[in-house]
Design a protein around this motif. Structure first.
Motif, PDB file in Angstrom:
ATOM      1  N   HIS A  48       0.822  -1.207   0.000  1.00 16.54           N
ATOM      2  CA  HIS A  48       0.000   0.000   0.000  1.00 16.54           C
ATOM      3  C   HIS A  48       0.860   1.263   0.000  1.00 16.54           C
ATOM      4  CE1 HIS A  48      -3.963  -1.840   0.410  1.00 16.54           C
ATOM      5  NE2 HIS A  48      -3.371  -2.748   1.153  1.00 16.54           N
ATOM      6  N   LEU A  49       1.899   1.267   0.805  1.00 15.30           N
ATOM      7  CA  LEU A  49       2.753   2.452   0.861  1.00 15.30           C
ATOM      8  C   LEU A  49       3.539   2.644  -0.427  1.00 15.30           C
ATOM      9  CD1 LEU A  49       4.054   2.408   4.538  1.00 15.30           C
ATOM     10  CD2 LEU A  49       2.462   4.013   3.490  1.00 15.30           C
ATOM     11  N   LYS A  50       4.014   1.565  -1.024  1.00 17.52           N
ATOM     12  CA  LYS A  50       4.732   1.684  -2.292  1.00 17.52           C
ATOM     13  C   LYS A  50       3.809   2.201  -3.396  1.00 17.52           C
ATOM     14  CE  LYS A  50       8.364  -1.752  -1.677  1.00 17.52           C
ATOM     15  NZ  LYS A  50       8.923  -3.017  -2.196  1.00 17.52           N
ATOM     16  N   HIS A  51       2.578   1.741  -3.389  1.00 16.22           N
ATOM     17  CA  HIS A  51       1.595   2.199  -4.369  1.00 16.22           C
ATOM     18  C   HIS A  51       1.336   3.692  -4.186  1.00 16.22           C
ATOM     19  CE1 HIS A  51      -1.825   1.726  -7.120  1.00 16.22           C
ATOM     20  NE2 HIS A  51      -2.476   2.530  -6.300  1.00 16.22           N
ATOM     21  N   LYS A  52       1.155   4.104  -2.946  1.00 16.06           N
ATOM     22  CA  LYS A  52       0.897   5.508  -2.640  1.00 16.06           C
ATOM     23  C   LYS A  52       2.090   6.364  -3.047  1.00 16.06           C
ATOM     24  CE  LYS A  52      -0.627   8.427   1.183  1.00 16.06           C
ATOM     25  NZ  LYS A  52      -1.019   8.441   2.598  1.00 16.06           N
ATOM     26  N   LEU A  53       3.304   5.895  -2.736  1.00 15.91           N
ATOM     27  CA  LEU A  53       4.507   6.637  -3.097  1.00 15.91           C
ATOM     28  C   LEU A  53       4.638   6.758  -4.617  1.00 15.91           C
ATOM     29  CD1 LEU A  53       7.129   8.014  -2.181  1.00 15.91           C
ATOM     30  CD2 LEU A  53       8.208   5.769  -2.239  1.00 15.91           C
ATOM     31  N   ALA A  54       4.362   5.704  -5.331  1.00 20.36           N
ATOM     32  CA  ALA A  54       4.442   5.735  -6.796  1.00 20.36           C
ATOM     33  C   ALA A  54       3.460   6.749  -7.371  1.00 20.36           C
ATOM     34  CB  ALA A  54       4.167   4.354  -7.364  1.00 20.36           C
ATOM     35  N   GLN A  55       2.261   6.795  -6.822  1.00 20.15           N
ATOM     36  CA  GLN A  55       1.279   7.772  -7.294  1.00 20.15           C
ATOM     37  C   GLN A  55       1.768   9.192  -7.056  1.00 20.15           C
ATOM     38  OE1 GLN A  55      -2.265   6.682  -5.104  1.00 20.15           O
ATOM     39  NE2 GLN A  55      -3.115   5.629  -6.881  1.00 20.15           N
ATOM     40  N   MET A  56       2.298   9.439  -5.866  1.00 15.56           N
ATOM     41  CA  MET A  56       2.752  10.790  -5.534  1.00 15.56           C
ATOM     42  C   MET A  56       3.952  11.199  -6.372  1.00 15.56           C
ATOM     43  SD  MET A  56       2.126  11.124  -1.452  1.00 15.56           S
ATOM     44  CE  MET A  56       3.005   9.649  -0.999  1.00 15.56           C
ATOM     45  N   LEU A  57       4.872  10.285  -6.603  1.00 14.26           N
ATOM     46  CA  LEU A  57       6.030  10.604  -7.439  1.00 14.26           C
ATOM     47  C   LEU A  57       5.620  10.831  -8.893  1.00 14.26           C
ATOM     48  CD1 LEU A  57       8.700   8.161  -5.966  1.00 14.26           C
ATOM     49  CD2 LEU A  57       8.567  10.642  -5.657  1.00 14.26           C
ATOM     50  N   THR A  58       4.603  10.117  -9.345  1.00 18.84           N
ATOM     51  CA  THR A  58       4.083  10.314 -10.696  1.00 18.84           C
ATOM     52  C   THR A  58       3.491  11.708 -10.841  1.00 18.84           C
ATOM     53  OG1 THR A  58       3.624   7.966 -10.968  1.00 18.84           O
ATOM     54  CG2 THR A  58       2.409   9.493 -12.397  1.00 18.84           C
ATOM     55  N   VAL A  59       2.683  12.118  -9.887  1.00 11.93           N
ATOM     56  CA  VAL A  59       2.068  13.448  -9.933  1.00 11.93           C
ATOM     57  C   VAL A  59       3.138  14.530  -9.832  1.00 11.93           C
ATOM     58  CG1 VAL A  59       0.537  15.036  -8.700  1.00 11.93           C
ATOM     59  CG2 VAL A  59      -0.156  12.670  -9.056  1.00 11.93           C
ATOM     60  N   GLU A  60       4.124  14.322  -8.975  1.00 12.49           N
ATOM     61  CA  GLU A  60       5.202  15.298  -8.843  1.00 12.49           C
ATOM     62  C   GLU A  60       5.974  15.426 -10.162  1.00 12.49           C
ATOM     63  OE1 GLU A  60       8.438  16.264  -5.452  1.00 12.49           O
ATOM     64  OE2 GLU A  60       8.630  14.280  -6.385  1.00 12.49           O
ATOM     65  N   GLY A  61       6.253  14.312 -10.796  1.00 12.39           N
ATOM     66  CA  GLY A  61       6.946  14.331 -12.085  1.00 12.39           C
ATOM     67  C   GLY A  61       6.135  15.019 -13.162  1.00 12.39           C
ATOM     68  N   GLU A  62       4.832  14.761 -13.178  1.00 10.89           N
ATOM     69  CA  GLU A  62       3.952  15.420 -14.146  1.00 10.89           C
ATOM     70  C   GLU A  62       3.996  16.925 -13.970  1.00 10.89           C
ATOM     71  OE1 GLU A  62       0.135  13.733 -13.300  1.00 10.89           O
ATOM     72  OE2 GLU A  62       0.466  11.977 -14.561  1.00 10.89           O
ATOM     73  N   ARG A  63       3.942  17.367 -12.717  1.00 16.70           N
ATOM     74  CA  ARG A  63       3.964  18.802 -12.435  1.00 16.70           C
ATOM     75  C   ARG A  63       5.298  19.428 -12.828  1.00 16.70           C
ATOM     76  NH1 ARG A  63       0.874  19.179  -6.554  1.00 16.70           N
ATOM     77  NH2 ARG A  63      -1.126  18.420  -7.314  1.00 16.70           N
ATOM     78  N   GLN A  64       6.389  18.723 -12.587  1.00 12.86           N
ATOM     79  CA  GLN A  64       7.701  19.249 -12.957  1.00 12.86           C
ATOM     80  C   GLN A  64       7.843  19.346 -14.472  1.00 12.86           C
ATOM     81  OE1 GLN A  64      10.414  16.590 -10.996  1.00 12.86           O
ATOM     82  NE2 GLN A  64      10.279  17.681  -9.046  1.00 12.86           N
ATOM     83  N   ARG A  65       7.384  18.317 -15.192  1.00 11.29           N
ATOM     84  CA  ARG A  65       7.457  18.357 -16.652  1.00 11.29           C
ATOM     85  C   ARG A  65       6.567  19.460 -17.216  1.00 11.29           C
ATOM     86  NH1 ARG A  65       7.686  12.963 -15.642  1.00 11.29           N
ATOM     87  NH2 ARG A  65       5.479  12.593 -15.996  1.00 11.29           N
ATOM     88  N   GLN A  66       5.405  19.646 -16.602  1.00 12.27           N
ATOM     89  CA  GLN A  66       4.497  20.686 -17.057  1.00 12.27           C
ATOM     90  C   GLN A  66       5.119  22.067 -16.823  1.00 12.27           C
ATOM     91  OE1 GLN A  66       0.773  20.880 -14.955  1.00 12.27           O
ATOM     92  NE2 GLN A  66      -0.279  21.861 -16.660  1.00 12.27           N
ATOM     93  N   ALA A  67       5.743  22.263 -15.678  1.00 15.33           N
ATOM     94  CA  ALA A  67       6.384  23.543 -15.377  1.00 15.33           C
ATOM     95  C   ALA A  67       7.562  23.794 -16.313  1.00 15.33           C
ATOM     96  CB  ALA A  67       6.848  23.566 -13.929  1.00 15.33           C
TER      97      ALA A  67
END
Length: 82
Positions: A48-67
């Motif tokens: 569960h924690l690995k899944h949650k971390l993967a989701q958060m890192l994905t969103v963070e990466g999306e935001r960085q690429r968008q910026a």
């Protein structure tokens, strides 16, 4: 315990997302420590924690690429105008 929804992660601000990522990493470290010492009872928490971390890192990466892409866009149009 069900998996978190990625829509919930996308609602977080950048600061809250960074804090949550650090928190989950600390939790994973604590779980690994408990596992190594034989005190861990529920191994499903890792998944569960690995899944949650993967989701958060994905969103963070999306935001960085968008910026990055939005900051690069004006500079390319300026160089074409010259």
């Amino acid at each position: 315990m069900s998996f978190p929804k990625i829509s919930e992660v996308r609602e977080l601000s950048d600061e809250a997302l960074a804090e949550e990522i650090a928190s989950v990493k600390r939790e994973l470290f604590q779980l690994r420590l408990k596992k190594a010492t034989g005190q861990l009872e529920g191994t499903h928490h890792f998944k569960h924690l690995k899944h949650k971390l993967a989701q958060m890192l994905t969103v963070e990466g999306e935001r960085q690429r968008q910026a990055a892409s939005s900051s690069e866009a004006p500079s390319t149009t300026e160089s074409k105008a010259e």
